[in-house]
Design a protein around this motif. Structure first.
Motif, PDB file in Angstrom:
ATOM      1  N   UNK A 243       0.851  -1.193   0.000  1.00 60.54           N
ATOM      2  CA  UNK A 243       0.000   0.000   0.000  1.00 60.54           C
ATOM      3  C   UNK A 243       0.887   1.244   0.000  1.00 60.54           C
ATOM      4  N   UNK A 244       0.537   2.191  -0.839  1.00 59.60           N
ATOM      5  CA  UNK A 244       1.259   3.474  -0.868  1.00 59.60           C
ATOM      6  C   UNK A 244       0.256   4.575  -0.532  1.00 59.60           C
ATOM      7  N   UNK A 245       0.619   5.458   0.376  1.00 59.99           N
ATOM      8  CA  UNK A 245      -0.292   6.553   0.732  1.00 59.99           C
ATOM      9  C   UNK A 245       0.427   7.893   0.645  1.00 59.99           C
ATOM     10  N   UNK A 246      -0.357   8.914   0.486  1.00 63.75           N
ATOM     11  CA  UNK A 246       0.155  10.279   0.590  1.00 63.75           C
ATOM     12  C   UNK A 246      -0.787  10.953   1.588  1.00 63.75           C
ATOM     13  N   UNK A 247      -0.222  11.479   2.662  1.00 66.82           N
ATOM     14  CA  UNK A 247      -1.063  12.023   3.734  1.00 66.82           C
ATOM     15  C   UNK A 247      -0.712  13.488   3.955  1.00 66.82           C
ATOM     16  N   UNK A 248      -1.742  14.290   4.114  1.00 68.98           N
ATOM     17  CA  UNK A 248      -1.543  15.705   4.399  1.00 68.98           C
ATOM     18  C   UNK A 248      -1.693  15.923   5.903  1.00 68.98           C
ATOM     19  N   UNK A 249      -0.580  16.296   6.571  1.00 67.70           N
ATOM     20  CA  UNK A 249      -0.627  16.630   7.989  1.00 67.70           C
ATOM     21  C   UNK A 249      -0.515  18.140   8.097  1.00 67.70           C
ATOM     22  N   UNK A 250      -1.628  18.775   8.322  1.00 65.84           N
ATOM     23  CA  UNK A 250      -1.607  20.203   8.565  1.00 65.84           C
ATOM     24  C   UNK A 250      -0.852  20.982   7.479  1.00 65.84           C
ATOM     25  N   UNK A 251      -1.100  20.626   6.211  1.00 65.23           N
ATOM     26  CA  UNK A 251      -0.472  21.366   5.104  1.00 65.23           C
ATOM     27  C   UNK A 251       0.827  20.753   4.613  1.00 65.23           C
ATOM     28  N   UNK A 252       1.368  19.778   5.344  1.00 64.51           N
ATOM     29  CA  UNK A 252       2.596  19.130   4.871  1.00 64.51           C
ATOM     30  C   UNK A 252       2.259  17.754   4.340  1.00 64.51           C
ATOM     31  N   UNK A 253       2.664  17.509   3.109  1.00 63.01           N
ATOM     32  CA  UNK A 253       2.319  16.244   2.475  1.00 63.01           C
ATOM     33  C   UNK A 253       3.469  15.248   2.634  1.00 63.01           C
ATOM     34  N   UNK A 254       3.149  14.062   3.137  1.00 64.85           N
ATOM     35  CA  UNK A 254       4.180  13.050   3.390  1.00 64.85           C
ATOM     36  C   UNK A 254       3.701  11.726   2.794  1.00 64.85           C
ATOM     37  N   UNK A 255       4.642  10.976   2.211  1.00 61.50           N
ATOM     38  CA  UNK A 255       4.235   9.689   1.649  1.00 61.50           C
ATOM     39  C   UNK A 255       4.699   8.549   2.542  1.00 61.50           C
TER      40      UNK A 255
END
Ligand code: KIV
Ligand code: ZN
Length: 514
Positions: free
Chosen positions: A466-478
């Motif tokens: 599984x690959x995800x891209x998550x936005x934490x408070x404006x910062x995008x991390x994969x």
């Protein structure tokens, strides 16, 4: 044999395209692998573009550029003198540093973007190169949008910057407009028309808007260019840059035709491609040349028959030339640590100590669930481990209830600093419920921007990646995670993104939790 300089811009042109951004730690990981791949130059970033990119470039210079036999570490800079100062500040730590400065030379860019005359641009280019030479000998200059620039004017600029001290002149097809025969002529004419061209290395940088980037790069090499700028998996602005693996393998496979060689350790290609997918969460298309899933698969009966009789019938390259696992059955649940270590070594991963311990534990867990463990599974385990070092939260336990007519719920236990924390959550699906439980424990709210899943191998018991891209408070991390249980793989992928976020020190201020 003539030698071609491989200039990798995965961390600069590749990284600046949407969906491929990398933080400093991710860039470092990639840079270490590019050094193992033995590229000649790593363009690590565009230091003036942001504080984060400055730091990432500096860390690549400090931590990778100082290794024995390390590639040249290069930074990109516009022609402004302040930009060049900042670029040098970032790359100067490496054993061998390069400043790459550029300005557009096409009338379209001069008129609409720069609002400058040809004379002004010429002056700025020369001053920039002189200023950069004050810092280091290795200075590269690019006339941006070269394929649409007036030929004589561009050649005058190139002659002037060589006179000012540029040691590489790079000709970019910025908008991917060139056609191979036309590009070949342009490169050949530059060699005839530019004064002092023999004092500099001629380079090309081709974009893929018309699907010609690799063809244009190769044709330029046939007409005297000796550096190519390229990226792993061909990532880059819009349709991407020329793909490193395609250029390198074309030169190697058709050595008879090109008579050129590179220093790239081709057995590292597949691993580098997979690491990039792991870090960015973007998989390559199955039919991608050299590194795609199907690049060595023979489906048609007539082809299979030929390959079984003699591989040469349909194979022009060997999978092992690029370090690609043969996907044969390797280990099972009775295999020991030594067997795992030896097979991993054959696949190019020399793990020892705690790294091997961690991989062995994951392998055992997998072998308990899955009878047959393939090379592809092992690669997924190891690249997962490599991208999940120094975790803040580890998954200890997961229990999910889901089904038709049931509100999905999940209980999750995470470990942090030796302590266990448990909580639960509900959601509109099992993955949503798991993420809600993780959020309840960590106090960190992430918005899932992208989610994709694929099977690492064939079969019903295949490992799901599984690959995800998550936005934490404006910062995008994969993040990426793998397991034979796709819900667990999703939890691991989300946690790997969260851990990256926390390790990069960008914890949102309002986060509660533990
Ligand atoms: O495409 C381009 O023109 C570039 C330059 C900065 C070399 O990336
Ligand atoms: Zn570019």
């Amino acid at each position: 044999m003539d030698r071609v300089i491989i200039f990798d811009t995965t961390l600069r042109d590749g990284e600046q395209s949407p969906g491929f951004s990398m933080n400093a730690m991710e860039k470092l990981e990639m840079a270490r692998q590019l050094a193992r791949l033995n590229v000649d130059v790593i363009e690590a970033g565009f230091p003036i573009s942001s504080e984060e990119d400055f730091e990432a470039t500096r860390e690549v210079a400090r931590q990778v550029g100082t290794l024995e036999g390390a590639p040249i570490i290069c930074g990109l800079s516009r022609v402004g003198l302040g930009d060049i100062d900042r670029c040098w500040e970032a790359v100067r730590h490496a054993r061998r540093s390069r400043i790459h400065t550029f300005v557009a030379t096409s009338d379209i860019h001069l008129k609409y973007k720069l609002r400058k005359s040809r004379a002004e641009v010429m002056k700025a280019a020369v001053e920039a190169v002189r200023h950069a030479r004050g810092y280091c000998e290795d200075v590269e200059f690019s006339p941006e949008d070269a394929s649409r620039s007036d030929f004589d004017y561009m050649c005058d600029v190139l002659s002037a910057v060589i006179d000012a001290g540029a040691r590489t002149i790079n000709i970019p097809d910025t908008v991917g407009y060139a056609i191979p025969t036309e590009w070949a002529e342009r490169i050949a004419h530059i060699r005839e028309r530019v004064h002092g061209v023999d004092k500099a290395v001629l380079s090309v940088h081709c974009h893929n808007d018309l699907g010609q980037a690799v063809a244009n790069s190769l044709t330029a090499l046939m007409h005297g260019a000796r550096q190519v700028e390229c990226t792993i998996n061909g990532i880059g602005e819009r349709a991407g840059n020329a793909s490193l693996e395609e250029i390198v393998m074309a030169l190697r496979t058709r050595r008879d035709f090109f008579g050129l060689e590179t220093a790239v350790k081709t057995e590292e290609i597949f691993k580098t491609s997979r690491l990039l997918s792991h870090i960015t969460g973007v998989h390559v298309q199955p039919n991608k040349a050299v590194v795609g899933e199907n690049a060595f698969a023979h489906e048609a009966g007539i082809h299979q028959d030929g390959v079984l009789k003699e591989k040469l019938t349909y194979e022009i390259m060997k999978p092992e030339d690029i370090g690609r696992p043969s996907n044969k059955l390797v280990l099972g649940k009775h295999s020991g640590r030594a067997a795992l270590s030896s097979r991993l070594k054959e696949l190019g991963f020399d793990l020892t100590g705690s790294d091997l311990d961690r991989a062995f534990k994951t392998f055992k867990d997998l072998a308990d669930r899955k009878k047959e463990v393939y090379d592809e599974d092992l690669m997924a385990i190891v690249t997962d481990e490599a991208t999940q070092i120094d975790t803040v939260y580890d998954l200890e336990y997961l229990h999910v209830i889901s089904g038709t007519g049931v509100i999905p719920s999940a209980t999750v236990r995470l470990k942090k600093d030796g302590e266990s924390y448990q909580d639960s959550g509900v959601g509109d699906g099992p993955v949503d419920a798991v993420l809600a439980a993780i959020e309840a424990i960590t106090g960190m709210k992430g918005r899932l921007q992208d989610y994709s899943i694929r099977a690492a191998t064939s079969g019903k018991d295949a490992l799901g990646e599984v690959a995800v891209k998550v936005d934490f408070d404006g910062t995008s991390v994969s993040g990426k995670g793998s397991s034979t249980d796709v819900i667990e793989a999703s939890a691991r992928a989300y946690l790997s993104a969260l851990n990256r976020m926390l390790r990069s020190g960008q914890r949102p201020k309002d986060a509660g939790g533990v």
